[in-house]
Enzyme design. Structure first.
Site, PDB file in Angstrom:
ATOM      1  N   CYS A   1      -2.381   9.223   2.363  1.00 36.98           N
ATOM      2  CA  CYS A   1      -1.916   8.650   1.115  1.00 36.98           C
ATOM      3  C   CYS A   1      -3.076   9.182   0.148  1.00 36.98           C
ATOM      4  CB  CYS A   1      -1.737   7.050   1.369  1.00 36.98           C
ATOM      5  SG  CYS A   1      -3.038   6.286   2.044  1.00 36.98           S
TER       6      CYS A   1
ATOM      7  N   GLU B   1       0.873  -1.088  -0.063  1.00 33.75           N
ATOM      8  CA  GLU B   1       0.150  -0.100   0.200  1.00 33.75           C
ATOM      9  C   GLU B   1       0.793   1.438  -0.109  1.00 33.75           C
ATOM     10  OE1 GLU B   1      -3.110  -0.072  -0.073  1.00 33.75           O
ATOM     11  OE2 GLU B   1      -3.403  -2.512   0.034  1.00 33.75           O
TER      12      GLU B   1
HETATM   13  P1  NAD Z   1       8.536   4.561   4.592  1.00 28.64           P
HETATM   14  O1  NAD Z   1       8.543   3.817   3.414  1.00 28.64           O
HETATM   15  O2  NAD Z   1       9.784   5.595   4.649  1.00 28.64           O
HETATM   16  O3  NAD Z   1       8.523   3.562   5.827  1.00 28.64           O
HETATM   17  C1  NAD Z   1       7.430   2.866   6.114  1.00 28.64           C
HETATM   18  C2  NAD Z   1       7.917   1.589   6.995  1.00 28.64           C
HETATM   19  O4  NAD Z   1       8.883   0.795   6.383  1.00 28.64           O
HETATM   20  C3  NAD Z   1       8.485   2.087   8.219  1.00 28.64           C
HETATM   21  O5  NAD Z   1       8.053   1.367   9.293  1.00 28.64           O
HETATM   22  C4  NAD Z   1      10.037   2.166   8.006  1.00 28.64           C
HETATM   23  O6  NAD Z   1      10.707   1.802   9.300  1.00 28.64           O
HETATM   24  C5  NAD Z   1       9.792   0.620   7.240  1.00 28.64           C
HETATM   25  N1  NAD Z   1      11.121   0.490   6.445  1.00 28.64           N
HETATM   26  C6  NAD Z   1      12.025   1.263   5.982  1.00 28.64           C
HETATM   27  N2  NAD Z   1      12.941   0.946   5.201  1.00 28.64           N
HETATM   28  C7  NAD Z   1      12.665  -0.564   4.974  1.00 28.64           C
HETATM   29  C8  NAD Z   1      13.020  -1.608   4.336  1.00 28.64           C
HETATM   30  N3  NAD Z   1      14.173  -1.576   3.756  1.00 28.64           N
HETATM   31  N4  NAD Z   1      12.435  -2.967   4.409  1.00 28.64           N
HETATM   32  C9  NAD Z   1      11.470  -3.035   5.276  1.00 28.64           C
HETATM   33  N5  NAD Z   1      10.872  -1.837   6.056  1.00 28.64           N
HETATM   34  C10 NAD Z   1      11.263  -0.806   5.976  1.00 28.64           C
HETATM   35  O7  NAD Z   1       7.339   5.353   4.774  1.00 28.64           O
HETATM   36  P2  NAD Z   1       6.633   6.438   5.761  1.00 28.64           P
HETATM   37  O8  NAD Z   1       7.768   7.696   5.406  1.00 28.64           O
HETATM   38  O9  NAD Z   1       6.795   6.067   6.938  1.00 28.64           O
HETATM   39  O10 NAD Z   1       5.220   6.813   5.257  1.00 28.64           O
HETATM   40  C11 NAD Z   1       4.777   7.500   4.265  1.00 28.64           C
HETATM   41  C12 NAD Z   1       4.296   6.999   2.836  1.00 28.64           C
HETATM   42  O11 NAD Z   1       3.433   6.015   3.125  1.00 28.64           O
HETATM   43  C13 NAD Z   1       3.679   7.921   2.006  1.00 28.64           C
HETATM   44  O12 NAD Z   1       4.476   7.899   0.374  1.00 28.64           O
HETATM   45  C14 NAD Z   1       2.391   7.509   1.984  1.00 28.64           C
HETATM   46  O13 NAD Z   1       1.518   7.807   0.662  1.00 28.64           O
HETATM   47  C15 NAD Z   1       2.359   6.221   1.954  1.00 28.64           C
HETATM   48  N6  NAD Z   1       1.344   5.538   2.780  1.00 28.64           N
HETATM   49  C16 NAD Z   1       0.603   4.627   1.812  1.00 28.64           C
HETATM   50  C17 NAD Z   1      -0.808   4.215   2.529  1.00 28.64           C
HETATM   51  C18 NAD Z   1      -1.609   3.353   1.491  1.00 28.64           C
HETATM   52  O14 NAD Z   1      -2.464   2.624   2.120  1.00 28.64           O
HETATM   53  N7  NAD Z   1      -1.338   3.287   0.246  1.00 28.64           N
HETATM   54  C19 NAD Z   1      -1.211   4.575   3.519  1.00 28.64           C
HETATM   55  C20 NAD Z   1      -0.329   5.461   4.567  1.00 28.64           C
HETATM   56  C21 NAD Z   1       0.711   6.029   3.930  1.00 28.64           C
END
Ligand code: NAD
Length: 510
Positions: free
Chosen positions: A279, A245
């Site tokens: 999002c 997502e």
């Molecule tokens: P991010 O991708 O930086 O981090 C998300 C999670 O992934 C965190 O828990 C982080 O610690 C973890 N992570 C980071 N590197 C990783 C790796 N290599 N392997 C596994 N896990 C890892 O995202 P963010 O900044 O926390 O969130 C914002 C983003 O999330 C925005 O782009 C937003 O649109 C998206 N988002 C999408 C939805 C949806 O349902 N489509 C909902 C909410 C947010």
């Protein structure tokens, strides 16, 4: 202080992170970053606990979800406080979008999981001597990795679905919101969930990556496109399924016959709620020329009236994550340098030390600007004038994202027709940001916005392995297709092919 900061530790000592309130920069505490060994140990413990949990049956598991709803209702104030402290959002937003939605998710799946996960009997169109039953079996151990923008609901909702489907779960919340993530574990523990069926691993990307590689059976990931790609690659190497997502750049199309009052109020709410860090925020608006000026005036009026702050009766809070504030600033600067004009906001809010960006309305924007192409994920609403609906549609689809979208028209049929042509996982007519909250609606993106879906029947079944069970009805000694292959059997097969697919009655019956 920075919102997430590494704590100095000596050699051989585990890494620690310090977290601060993004609205005030006051320290909230420190936590230890969990390691690869922790992830492997968590998966081992989860694997031992899972069979007994699955053995409770769907009714036994749903009972725990129901108890969790009751605890959540009782503790809602304390939960709101924790979420607000870690994200800087207005308390009313935390209660609406994190607590109420979580209560609904728990109750929804507790009530419906039995029906959705029940074996289905499907009559076979051809093999009349067999019976088909489709069964939904737990996957085993599911890893759930979540972001900071809605740190409670985006953790709780997939956790609740994975649990009621009979899986053990390991949740890795964002490093910016560890306490909100831990609340999910505490809630289920209080509801009587057996030990190790749900574990919360705290840490940053390293912990997340370790969880993906720790031997889980599926990853449910919510976060950015860049991280989603890394997660998908790692899942590909292990040949485990993942749902992703990811981000969006949601367009809003305002047709000439739109109810401008409602459309403008909707645009302002869907761009600035949660400080634009949704999002499915409205990230860009295309307004048909005839109504452009009237629409922009109404948006400006609504946006200028918003109250930003840290508590009390406020509409817009702070951002939650420092790097996101930099993205917002970069996008606005880039747009201004390329000819955009600011009608409201346009800068960091100088009244606060925290991560405050003023709700910002931009006009004279075009697709050369990052703010129209890349996810801003902040309180910025760029509005572009277009010739007609067709140009709006073409620009709306001219993006690598495809999460959510909206169309505003008094003609519902026209609205529906445009909605069908939007390249997005969800399209909303005359409303906005309801795609996730409509629990029955499968939610997920197309293009770079993701793979797979959460929510609804499809989402819940996504936490299962779909098993086809075929049972022979007649117990004959042999089947026509088994050995020995004879000339007689070959002739019969040739006649069967001719009759079934070569005659209209055969085709009709098959
Ligand atoms: P991010 O991708 O930086 O981090 C998300 C999670 O992934 C965190 O828990 C982080 O610690 C973890 N992570 C980071 N590197 C990783 C790796 N290599 N392997 C596994 N896990 C890892 O995202 P963010 O900044 O926390 O969130 C914002 C983003 O999330 C925005 O782009 C937003 O649109 C998206 N988002 C999408 C939805 C949806 O349902 N489509 C909902 C909410 C947010």
């Amino acid at each position: 202080m920075a919102i997430v900061q590494a704590v100095e530790t000596g050699p051989g000592v585990r890494r620690r992170l310090r977290v601060a309130n993004p609205a005030t920069r006051e320290p909230l505490g420190e936590f230890e970053v969990q390691t690869r060994d922790d992830a492997v140990a968590a998966v081992e413990a989860a694997r031992k606990a899972q069979p007994a949990w699955a053995g409770l049956g769907v009714d036994g598991r749903a009972r725990i979800l129901r108890r969790a709803v009751r605890s959540l209702v009782a503790h809602q104030d304390a939960f709101v406080d924790t979420i607000v402290a870690e994200t800087g959002k207005p308390a009313i937003e935390a209660r609406a979008a994190e607590i109420a939605t979580s209560c609904d998710a728990l109750e929804f799946y507790a009530k419906r999981a039995r029906r959705i996960l029940a074996d289905r009997r499907v009559p076979l169109h051809l093999l009349k001597g067999k019976r088909l039953r489709i069964a939904y079996r737990p996957l085993g151990v599911v890893g759930i990795i979540t972001p900071w923008n809605f740190p409670f609901i985006l953790s709780l909702n997939p956790v609740a679905q994975a649990l009621v489907a009979g899986n053990a779960v390991i949740l890795k919340p964002s490093e910016a919101t560890p306490a909100s993530g831990r609340l999910v574990g505490e809630l289920f523990a209080e509801a009587g969930l057996p030990e190790d069926v749900l574990q919360v691993l705290c840490g940053d990307g390293e912990t997340g990556a370790a969880l993906v590689d720790a031997g889980v059976d599926k990853i449910s990931f919510t976060g950015s496109v860049a991280t989603g790609r890394r997660v998908a690659e790692a899942c590909g190497r292990s040949l485990i399924p993942c749902t992703l997502e990811l981000g969006g750049k949601d367009p809003m199309i305002v047709c000439a016959d739109a109810d401008l009052e409602r459309a403008a109020a909707g645009a302002v709410w869907s761009a600035f709620a949660n400080a634009g860090q949704v999002c499915i925020s409205t990230e860009r608006v295309y307004v048909v020329d005839e109504v452009y000026d009237a629409f922009v005036n109404k948006v400006v009026e609504n946006a200028a009236a918003l109250r930003q702050g840290t508590g009390g009766e406020i509409d817009v809070g702070s951002l939650a994550w420092e790097p996101q504030l930099d993205v917002v600033e970069r996008h606005v600067r880039d747009a201004l340098a390329k000819g955009a004009r600011v009608l409201v906001g346009g800068r960091r809010n100088p009244d606060y030390a925290g991560l405050f960006w003023e709700p910002t309305v931009l006009v004279d924007v075009d697709h050369t600007m990052d703010v129209m192409r890349e996810e801003t994920f902040g309180p910025v609403l760029p509005i572009m004038r277009v010739r007609d609906d067709e140009e709006a549609l073409q620009l709306a689809n001219a993006t690598r994202y495809g999460l959510n979208s909206s169309v505003w028209s008094r003609d519902r049929h026209r609205g529906l027709e445009l909605a069908r042509r939007l390249e997005a996982g969800a399209a909303v007519v005359n409303d906005c940001m309801i795609a996730y909250g409509a629990t029955e609606a499968p939610f997920g993106g197309v293009k770079d916005s993701g793979i797979g879906q959460v929510n609804g029947e499809a989402g819940l079944r996504g936490f299962c392995h779909t098993q086809s069970i075929l049972v022979d009805r007649f117990g004959r000694r042999s089947e026509p297709g088994w050995y020995p292959y004879t000339a007689r059997k070959a002739r019969r097969l040739e006649r069967a092919v001719r009759w079934i697919w070569g005659t209209s009655i055969g085709r009709w019956l098959s």
